[in-house]
Design a protein around this motif. Sequence first.
Motif: not given
Length: 862
Positions: A130, A132, A146, A156-158, A322-323
């Motif tokens: 993973t 970021m 991500l 989608n990650w913020d 998110q996630g």
Amino acid sequence: MSSHAKWVAALLVALCGTVSQGALEGPGKDQFLRAARTPGRITVDGRLDEPVWATAPVFDGFVQRFPKAGATPTERTELRVLYDDDTLYVGVYAHDSQPALIDYRLGRRDSLPRGDSVHLLIDSAHDHRTAMVFSLSASGVQSDGLYFDDRNYTQNWDGVWDAAAASAPDGWVAEYAIPLSLLPFPQAEVQTWGFSVRRDIGRKNEEIESVENPRTTNAVASRLGHLTGMEALRPHARWEVRPYLAARGVMRPQFSAPAQPTPRLLSPVLDVGLDAKAAVTSDLTLSATLNPDFGEVEADQLLLNLSTFESFYPERRPFFTQGLELFEPVGMTSDTAPMSLFYSRRIGLATPILGAAKMTGTVGSGVQVGVMEALVTAPWQQRDETSPDRALHLNASRPLHLGPGVELPGAPTATTNFLVAMARTKVGTSSRVGVSLASAQPFEGTCRPEDVDPQLGGLPPASCTALGSLAGALDFDLKTGDSQWGVLGLVTASRAVAGPPERLLRDGTVLRRGDAGLGGYVRAGRFGGKGFRPELGLDFAQPTLELNATGFQRTQNAMLPRFQLQYAQPDGFGPLNDFFATFTVKPQWTADGRRVYRGTSASLSVDSLLPSFDVLGVQGTLDVGGYDVRELSGTGVPLERTGVAYFGLYGTTKSTRLVSVGGNAGINRRLVTDAAPAHWDWAASLYAVMTPHPALQTRVEVGSDRTRHGPRYVMSLDDSDSQFLLGDLDSRFLSLTLRQQWIVSPKLTLQGYAQLFTAYGVYGRYFTAQSDAARSRIDLDALEPSGAPANFNFHDTALNVNAVARWEYRLGSTLFLVYSHTQQGLPTPVGEVAPATLGPKRLLDGPATDAVMLKWSYYWGA
């Protein structure tokens, strides 16, 4: 053990062994960049003028990633990294020999414009799976995302972080301040993280990186370099809280009948809610939302779907995006996978969300986990549209929502708890295996057979409208040490719970409460590298596999082997900057024991990036037909379908131009049968993006299609579902879409969206068809001509308009002003023939809904 099982076990052992051997290999594994400690906080202004920046080690050994992998960059880039107890600071000086040509076009948050930009990739957990991504354009636009499962990327990650960009005499500067509370890292005296910096030089289409990682590797997170030297850091007990207040006025028709669009009623609505996030451990985060509101999210695109399969719509609601990557099906995304355990749009569209929570992160020795739970519930009341209830209500089942009774649903909806959980662990360097669970559990009791008796009339109880299920899956993604070869797949099982005692699926399968089903998919082959990439696969779904209560499953009752051979040259092929040619063959049968042949398709596509950096592609497909067990709705009777030959072109021009265009166009020819003569159909979709000023952008899209479907199901002619009326259907649609954005500043943006959509369908010749109790197949040459007992033509037109002003008035805190308008064309009067026109006939006379919303949120975090 069977010979097949021994072969599979040997292959998995070989793969795992190869992965373990490759754990210490790969460029970048011996690269270490050092960060220097700063004694005080740094002002993030894009200047790098604090004296402490001069104490940080300078790295400038970047290499090209594209278009010439491994080559020396055409422009120099300097990288410096500082840190303190709370923040990671990164400074990038992007030198440019022609600074006047730097692309400074603007964009809104999380919509990075194509041009000059810098991207940080940070694997702070150092799990090689993973990373970021923190992106900053030369104009100061921020975006984040991500990498997950090593190579898959999602926006989608913020996160809430600060950055600034500024011009320099010979280039531009990107300066970052990343809160350590965003970066999960283990307890250690000296931190060592996966780390890389990428730079895009827009006018040259050049991508360079601080570590050598060409596009052919099929890996990202596992091939990052290292950032080290950060001493005495302690994981932060991070938290953030974001309450919101949303006030809206809604003007909608008093009556639900589309033919009665007036009068309209004005309804005031008030919502309050809360989003929160907190660190449970340094590697585990808990997120929660109470009465979430997503009024600023753009409306779904209007589509004409005349197939027997559900359309897939992307998720745009922030809490779910998110996630979301944790719950994506292995090897692909939800809209491309044959099945997915979790489709977040099942939650909260029909019934509002009271509250939801999710926990994501890592536990134990590198086991990645994700758990999400959501409760949907809504009050309702029987409607009397002649005397609407306009009094304001505050209900116990939705205590943070205040609105008039006319806004309540007119039928009971089931209070349902949704639960999704997953866990996956690493195998070797970048392989993984995992398990997942998904359930939808209604709380409305048991639906009895007499509750769904149509002769009783009235509204069915909520227990009969609910769809519950329990599903579990085992997934695996095993790769060789160089990430080029691998085996990935998913094996899943489902069980229907709650809801009606039985329901009829499209292919005639009767799904009863308690019925279980199995399914899955597997892919094996070469997924990276240059040259030929062979791939074998199999998709399988029993008739009683049903994942749609929580997931997305286009079809069941299918056995679909596949073969694919791709020739890939990601680093260029002759004068082309990249080249891909892909040949795929997919036959299909039913999985119910009848082995009904559902058809075979063979396709060849060629994609290339031209020397001008324009994209050009061509595709040809031959579908030889077969038998469709879904067309004669709910019967399972196989109906022969005609074969189709398709040829299409698609392409896009370089997106950094002031005017860029793109789209696709294709023609297809139905193969000759007695019931459906050969003919040509077409489809086209074109767009143009105009950027007359760095702060302005206009996008215009036009899409249209003409399809003559051949005999389609119209109705059953008897109660035994053995005699049918079919009709030749000629359908067309036209979609016009306008997107406009004005970037006042990276923190203040104005955005507009409008779509006008029109479609019609005309039935020509009618036929009767007959089967029997054994559900014998129906051949097209056995159809009998028939007169039409009624007119089944249709005409639909609609307009969606959405305007959003977004102001981030302080870091993480926003103010939205939203206007939306939806309008549906007035239906064709009874007794009249629906017009065969793409004009928006009777659109402005139809029912319309207007809404204005003001939404305020405030961010606290540490």
